[in-house]
Design an enzyme around this catalytic site. Structure first.
Site, PDB file in Angstrom:
ATOM      1  N   ALA A 167      30.905   6.136 -29.000  1.00  0.00           N
ATOM      2  CA  ALA A 167      29.613   5.447 -29.116  1.00  0.00           C
ATOM      3  C   ALA A 167      28.426   6.393 -29.160  1.00  0.00           C
ATOM      4  CB  ALA A 167      29.446   4.458 -27.961  1.00  0.00           C
ATOM      5  N   CYS A 187      30.359  10.896 -40.740  1.00  0.00           N
ATOM      6  CA  CYS A 187      29.154  11.198 -41.528  1.00  0.00           C
ATOM      7  C   CYS A 187      29.422  12.494 -42.297  1.00  0.00           C
ATOM      8  CB  CYS A 187      27.905  11.298 -40.655  1.00  0.00           C
ATOM      9  SG  CYS A 187      28.005  12.451 -39.279  1.00  0.00           S
TER      10      CYS A 187
END
Length: 431
Positions: free
Chosen positions: A241, A361
């Site tokens: 997270a 990413c």
């Protein structure tokens, strides 16, 4: 400060980065502390010069036949900021804080009509050779354009928090910044990057942000959050997270219904999530700090598991260009091994019929398609949900574009999607 003084400062910062191997933000901060006379506009302009130079370090270096700090700054100011050797000569002559006068060789190189004549493809794409080879394998003939897409100034992307507001209301509240609707996300807003010495708006002091109406989140991050497929009432584990950006987006998608368990192995990365949850009005997130038995009760119970895996961050090189030149094959291999371990751990939490979303990413195939294929080979109880179908269900008819990888994943890139680089593959566990 005038442009020549700002150029001299940018040269000094780039030299500091190179000689002390320190992060860009740290070097800029150190310069600001040592030169307190510089105003906010000066610091923004100097930062823009530094980042612009690093984003296209190879192509500017080829054009000048030097990657020295001075060469990069001169090339940026002429080729990206619209100055000329003649205008610089005039400006330098009138400013005691200017860099040294241009040499005849510098004037000739800055005046070249085809500064990249004869340059190898990796230089044109502004990539290290070994990374260019990886992108060529995964992206085919588009790899040079995709590499160039990672060299532009990024916009400031925002997400309207549907738990407290909506996009129209947020756009009205931020109207003085002239926001536009984002290109893909249905909740996204975008503040375009300006030219030359333009400053990025500080929305973190705005009433809309303080009230929790809006979050800073790249469009790509918003899109992959949507593609996780979470539904109100489900049980969701956000295994990596971090500071909670995607956790907040997932909570909004679920309308605060159901339960999200937010966990990260690094307590420091997780720390900001508490204040962010409170400001955003999120009530369905339970934070699970790192501990040996923190997640034992969740094994085999989750409808959705989201793995926003640690990665090279190659998809964010527009924002962190120095990382592009520091990355090594050895560092990539370490990330790949870490991702494999996290994926294997994540699989045990997915209940029969549940799904696992793997996100990075990154634009590098080792971290994306190859990682997804290896996971499927190790875990025959999972199958990939074809990316074409996921995309059409979420964005069909909107005109939004993405790249679809051979194993069934979805790749977002600045050149194709207008976002940071992101990858997502969604796997379903057999019933």
């Amino acid at each position: 400060m005038r442009l020549p003084g700002r150029m001299a400062a940018a040269i000094a910062v780039l030299e500091d980065i190179e000689s002390h191997r320190r992060p860009v933000a740290e070097a800029l901060k150190a310069w600001g502390l040592a030169n307190r006379f510089a105003g906010a506009g000066d610091r923004a302009a100097i930062g823009n010069l530094v980042y612009d130079g690093l984003r296209r370090k190879r192509s500017h270096g080829w054009a000048m036949q030097s990657e020295a700090a001075r060469a990069l700054v001169l090339s940026v100011v002429v080729r990206e900021w619209g100055e000329s050797p003649e205008s610089l000569a005039t400006l330098f002559a009138d400013d005691p804080h200017a860099p040294a006068a241009l040499s005849p060789d510098e004037v000739a190189r800055l005046s070249a009509t085809d500064p990249l004549a004869g340059a190898p493809a990796a230089v044109v794409a502004d990539l290290p050779d070994w990374i260019a080879a990886l992108l060529e394998i995964s992206l085919g003939h588009d790899w040079i354009v995709e590499g160039q897409g990672l060299t532009g100034r990024p916009p400031l992307d925002l997400r309207a928090n549907l738990l407290k507001s909506d996009r129209a209301r947020v756009m009205k509240a931020l109207s003085r910044f002239s926001p536009q609707e984002g290109p893909t996300s249905p909740w996204g807003l975008r503040l375009a990057a300006g030219p030359r010495d333009a400053r990025t708006p500080n929305v973190l002091t705005d009433e809309a942000w303080l009230k929790g109406w809006v979050e800073v989140q790249d469009q790509g991050s918003q899109v992959v959050s949507l593609l996780c497929g979470v539904q109100p009432g489900e049980q969701v584990l956000d295994l990596c997270a971090g500071a909670g950006g995607k956790t907040l987006a997932l909570a909004a998608l679920m309308g605060n219904k159901g339960q999200i368990f937010a966990h990260d192995s690094d307590r420091t990365r997780l720390a900001p999530i508490y204040d962010r949850l409170k400001r955003a009005g999120v009530r369905n997130v339970q934070v699970r700090p790192p501990a040996e038995t923190a997640l034992d009760d969740l094994v085999g119970r989750m409808d959705r598991v989201v793995v926003d895996a640690p990665c090279t961050g190659s998809g964010t090189w527009r924002r962190q260009p120095h990382a592009k030149w520091k990355l090594t094959p050895e560092q990539l291999a370490l990330r790949v091994a870490e991702q494999q371990q996290i994926l294997d751990d994540a699989a045990r939490f997915v209940k029969p019929g549940g799904s696992l979303a793997y996100i990075t990413c990154s634009v590098l195939p080792d971290e994306n398609g190859a990682q997804a294929q290896a996971f499927l080979a190790r875990h025959p109880e999972f199958r990939v949900v074809p990316g074409h179908g996921l995309w059409h269900k979420a964005f069909g008819g909107s005109g939004a574009r993405a790249r679809f990888t051979a194993e069934g994943g979805i790749l977002l890139t600045p050149a194709t999607t207008g976002t940071d680089g992101f990858y997502i593959a969604r796997f379903e566990r057999a019933q």
